[in-house]
Scaffold this motif. Structure first.
Motif, PDB file in Angstrom:
ATOM      1  N   ILE A  36      16.796   6.626   6.225  1.00  0.00           N
ATOM      2  CA  ILE A  36      17.263   5.344   6.238  1.00  0.00           C
ATOM      3  C   ILE A  36      15.801   4.185   6.522  1.00  0.00           C
ATOM      4  CG2 ILE A  36      19.377   5.615   7.400  1.00  0.00           C
ATOM      5  CD1 ILE A  36      17.981   5.450  10.035  1.00  0.00           C
ATOM      6  N   GLY A  37      16.254   3.021   6.218  1.00  0.00           N
ATOM      7  CA  GLY A  37      14.790   1.945   6.297  1.00  0.00           C
ATOM      8  C   GLY A  37      14.540   1.451   7.708  1.00  0.00           C
ATOM      9  N   PRO A  38      13.649   1.139   7.806  1.00  0.00           N
ATOM     10  CA  PRO A  38      13.114   0.646   9.169  1.00  0.00           C
ATOM     11  C   PRO A  38      13.967  -0.042   9.839  1.00  0.00           C
ATOM     12  CG  PRO A  38      11.761  -0.402   7.398  1.00  0.00           C
ATOM     13  CD  PRO A  38      12.696   0.536   6.589  1.00  0.00           C
ATOM     14  N   PHE A  39      14.609  -1.055   9.252  1.00  0.00           N
ATOM     15  CA  PHE A  39      15.449  -1.732  10.010  1.00  0.00           C
ATOM     16  C   PHE A  39      16.541  -1.197  10.553  1.00  0.00           C
ATOM     17  CE2 PHE A  39      13.440  -5.249   7.521  1.00  0.00           C
ATOM     18  CZ  PHE A  39      12.742  -6.039   8.398  1.00  0.00           C
ATOM     19  N   THR A  40      17.271  -0.436   9.556  1.00  0.00           N
ATOM     20  CA  THR A  40      18.299   0.378  10.232  1.00  0.00           C
ATOM     21  C   THR A  40      17.989   1.404  11.282  1.00  0.00           C
ATOM     22  OG1 THR A  40      19.171   0.111   7.924  1.00  0.00           O
ATOM     23  CG2 THR A  40      20.258   2.025   9.201  1.00  0.00           C
ATOM     24  N   PHE A  41      16.939   1.903  11.167  1.00  0.00           N
ATOM     25  CA  PHE A  41      16.296   2.937  12.226  1.00  0.00           C
ATOM     26  C   PHE A  41      16.046   2.172  13.607  1.00  0.00           C
ATOM     27  CE2 PHE A  41      13.481   5.279  14.758  1.00  0.00           C
ATOM     28  CZ  PHE A  41      13.918   6.645  14.533  1.00  0.00           C
ATOM     29  N   GLN A 100       7.183  -0.446  13.349  1.00  0.00           N
ATOM     30  CA  GLN A 100       8.141   0.549  12.410  1.00  0.00           C
ATOM     31  C   GLN A 100       8.012   0.427  11.016  1.00  0.00           C
ATOM     32  OE1 GLN A 100      10.609   2.513  14.010  1.00  0.00           O
ATOM     33  NE2 GLN A 100      10.527   3.662  12.006  1.00  0.00           N
ATOM     34  N   ILE A 101       7.742  -0.564  10.459  1.00  0.00           N
ATOM     35  CA  ILE A 101       7.319  -1.115   9.154  1.00  0.00           C
ATOM     36  C   ILE A 101       5.984  -0.643   9.024  1.00  0.00           C
ATOM     37  CG2 ILE A 101       6.968  -2.851   7.389  1.00  0.00           C
ATOM     38  CD1 ILE A 101       9.136  -4.434   8.807  1.00  0.00           C
ATOM     39  N   GLY A 102       5.133  -0.789   9.842  1.00  0.00           N
ATOM     40  CA  GLY A 102       3.622  -0.169   9.627  1.00  0.00           C
ATOM     41  C   GLY A 102       3.563   1.202   9.511  1.00  0.00           C
ATOM     42  N   LEU A 103       4.289   2.008  10.166  1.00  0.00           N
ATOM     43  CA  LEU A 103       4.462   3.302   9.876  1.00  0.00           C
ATOM     44  C   LEU A 103       4.584   3.986   8.473  1.00  0.00           C
ATOM     45  CD1 LEU A 103       6.150   4.429  13.287  1.00  0.00           C
ATOM     46  CD2 LEU A 103       3.936   5.227  12.360  1.00  0.00           C
ATOM     47  N   LEU A 104       5.382   2.887   7.797  1.00  0.00           N
ATOM     48  CA  LEU A 104       5.471   3.415   6.221  1.00  0.00           C
ATOM     49  C   LEU A 104       4.113   3.486   5.563  1.00  0.00           C
ATOM     50  CD1 LEU A 104       8.333   1.114   5.371  1.00  0.00           C
ATOM     51  CD2 LEU A 104       8.576   3.569   5.730  1.00  0.00           C
ATOM     52  N   TYR A 105       3.155   2.940   5.971  1.00  0.00           N
ATOM     53  CA  TYR A 105       2.182   2.690   5.204  1.00  0.00           C
ATOM     54  C   TYR A 105       0.452   3.214   5.985  1.00  0.00           C
ATOM     55  CZ  TYR A 105       4.933  -0.625   3.009  1.00  0.00           C
ATOM     56  OH  TYR A 105       6.011  -1.253   2.358  1.00  0.00           O
ATOM     57  N   SER A 160      -5.950  -1.983   5.973  1.00  0.00           N
ATOM     58  CA  SER A 160      -5.011  -1.437   5.265  1.00  0.00           C
ATOM     59  C   SER A 160      -3.328  -1.977   5.921  1.00  0.00           C
ATOM     60  CB  SER A 160      -4.207   0.046   5.464  1.00  0.00           C
ATOM     61  OG  SER A 160      -3.895   0.361   6.562  1.00  0.00           O
ATOM     62  N   LEU A 161      -2.458  -2.243   4.931  1.00  0.00           N
ATOM     63  CA  LEU A 161      -1.363  -3.106   5.424  1.00  0.00           C
ATOM     64  C   LEU A 161      -0.563  -2.675   6.567  1.00  0.00           C
ATOM     65  CD1 LEU A 161       0.892  -5.255   4.945  1.00  0.00           C
ATOM     66  CD2 LEU A 161       2.053  -3.614   3.218  1.00  0.00           C
ATOM     67  N   GLY A 162      -0.625  -1.197   6.429  1.00  0.00           N
ATOM     68  CA  GLY A 162       0.037  -0.334   7.630  1.00  0.00           C
ATOM     69  C   GLY A 162      -0.742  -0.794   8.908  1.00  0.00           C
ATOM     70  N   ASP A 163      -2.053  -0.505   8.943  1.00  0.00           N
ATOM     71  CA  ASP A 163      -2.970  -1.003  10.220  1.00  0.00           C
ATOM     72  C   ASP A 163      -2.742  -2.415  10.623  1.00  0.00           C
ATOM     73  OD1 ASP A 163      -3.451   1.910  10.038  1.00  0.00           O
ATOM     74  OD2 ASP A 163      -5.473   1.282   8.784  1.00  0.00           O
ATOM     75  N   GLY A 164      -2.812  -3.120   9.779  1.00  0.00           N
ATOM     76  CA  GLY A 164      -2.471  -4.684   9.906  1.00  0.00           C
ATOM     77  C   GLY A 164      -1.419  -5.018  10.953  1.00  0.00           C
TER      78      GLY A 164
END
Length: 305
Positions: A36-41, A100-105, A160-164
């Motif tokens: 599932i997506g980050p918002f749903t999670f 949560q979104i950062g963990l994607l990257y 990186s995007l995720g770290d930021g």
């Protein structure tokens, strides 16, 4: 004396367990997004975390009616509790979704260490409230900056995007902790937490419905990571923290909870095979040293006669 010492040891053990749950929950957050997506999670996780606390609130209130001295009536009424819970919930919404979104990257370990920067940022924010940080904190800020560079900044001097996103998360978590510190003394901490968790779930549901496909079947596939992050990370770990800090020195408590970042790295390496590079490993060690230094008793300036 032995009874007090036993309570302190029990409190430290409870906080270490909470730190382990929080650190390993980064793995659950990452694994859950395979379905599932980050918002749903985040929506399902925090709704679950709030619901888990409801029976605890009911039991405590029933007990309080029989034993008024056990839980004194808070100075703030329900209106203050509700408003404070919503404000804290909105801040937690921003912070948790950035994470949560950062963990994607980015990796679980790096996210864990960057998030724990709030331990240093919180006392620095004291400047805005005329609360001057100790020398330890300023030294820790410098050391943490070096560690963050080693951990996140590439040779091309880019973040990186995720770290930021996780770094922004740490900043918002700092604001969240400061606000909690201002409003919580007059309010029931479990009720405050429950309201903020339900607020996160309700607010995050909006982008989940807009940007993601909320599928019950896919949510069911991610039931284990959701249950771990919702029940254990939100409900159980928070309760452990509240109970343990009644019997544990504040400095020891902060140092113990900072082990969350260590458990995040270990969990990511063992479960997800996210082995940090030598440079990242050194960065983790440097940042952890900064976190510990920030929580040690302040270095006293020598008075010149």
């Amino acid at each position: 004396m032995s009874t007090v010492r036993n309570k302190n040891l029990l409190g430290t053990a409870q906080l270490m367990l909470a730190a382990f749950i929080w650190g390993s929950a980064f793995v659950a957050q990452s694994a859950g997004m395979e379905h599932i997506g980050p918002f749903t999670f985040a929506t399902v996780r925090f709704f679950l975390g709030g619901i888990v606390l409801l029976p605890l609130i009911f039991i405590r209130d029933r007990f309080a009616k029989k034993h008024p001295a056990y839980m004194p009536n808070p100075k703030g009424g329900f209106k203050k509790l509700l408003i404070s819970g919503i404000i804290c919930g909105i801040l937690l919404t921003v912070a948790s979704n950035l994470q949560q979104i950062g963990l994607l990257y980015t990796t679980v370990g790096k996210a864990g260490f960057i998030t724990t920067l709030y331990v240093i940022l919180v006392p620095v924010c004291g400047l805005f409230f005329k609360d001057r940080p100790s020398i330890n904190v300023w030294i820790a800020v410098v050391i943490a900056t070096i560690g963050l560079y080693l951990l996140c900044i590439t040779e091309g001097f880019t973040l990186s995007l995720g770290d930021g996103l996780v770094l922004l998360c740490a900043m918002v978590y700092t604001a969240h902790i400061v606000v909690i510190g201002k409003v919580s003394p007059d309010l029931d901490p479990i009720k405050l937490s429950c309201i903020q968790f339900l607020t996160v779930g309700a607010v995050t549901l909006i982008p989940a419905l807009i940007f993601e496909t909320v599928n019950v079947i896919e949510i069911a596939k991610a039931w284990l990571p959701i249950a771990y992050a919702g029940i254990l990370s939100s409900g159980v770990a928070f309760t452990l923290q509240v109970v343990a800090q009644k019997h544990t020195d504040t400095t020891i408590a902060a140092i113990t909870m900072s082990f969350e970042s260590v458990f995040a790295v270990l969990s990511g390496a063992i479960v997800l095979r996210q082995i940090p590079t030598l440079r990242e490993g050194i960065g983790c060690v440097v940042m952890f040293a900064a976190i510990i230094l920030a929580q040690l008793p302040p270095i006293k300036r020598k008075k010149h006669i």
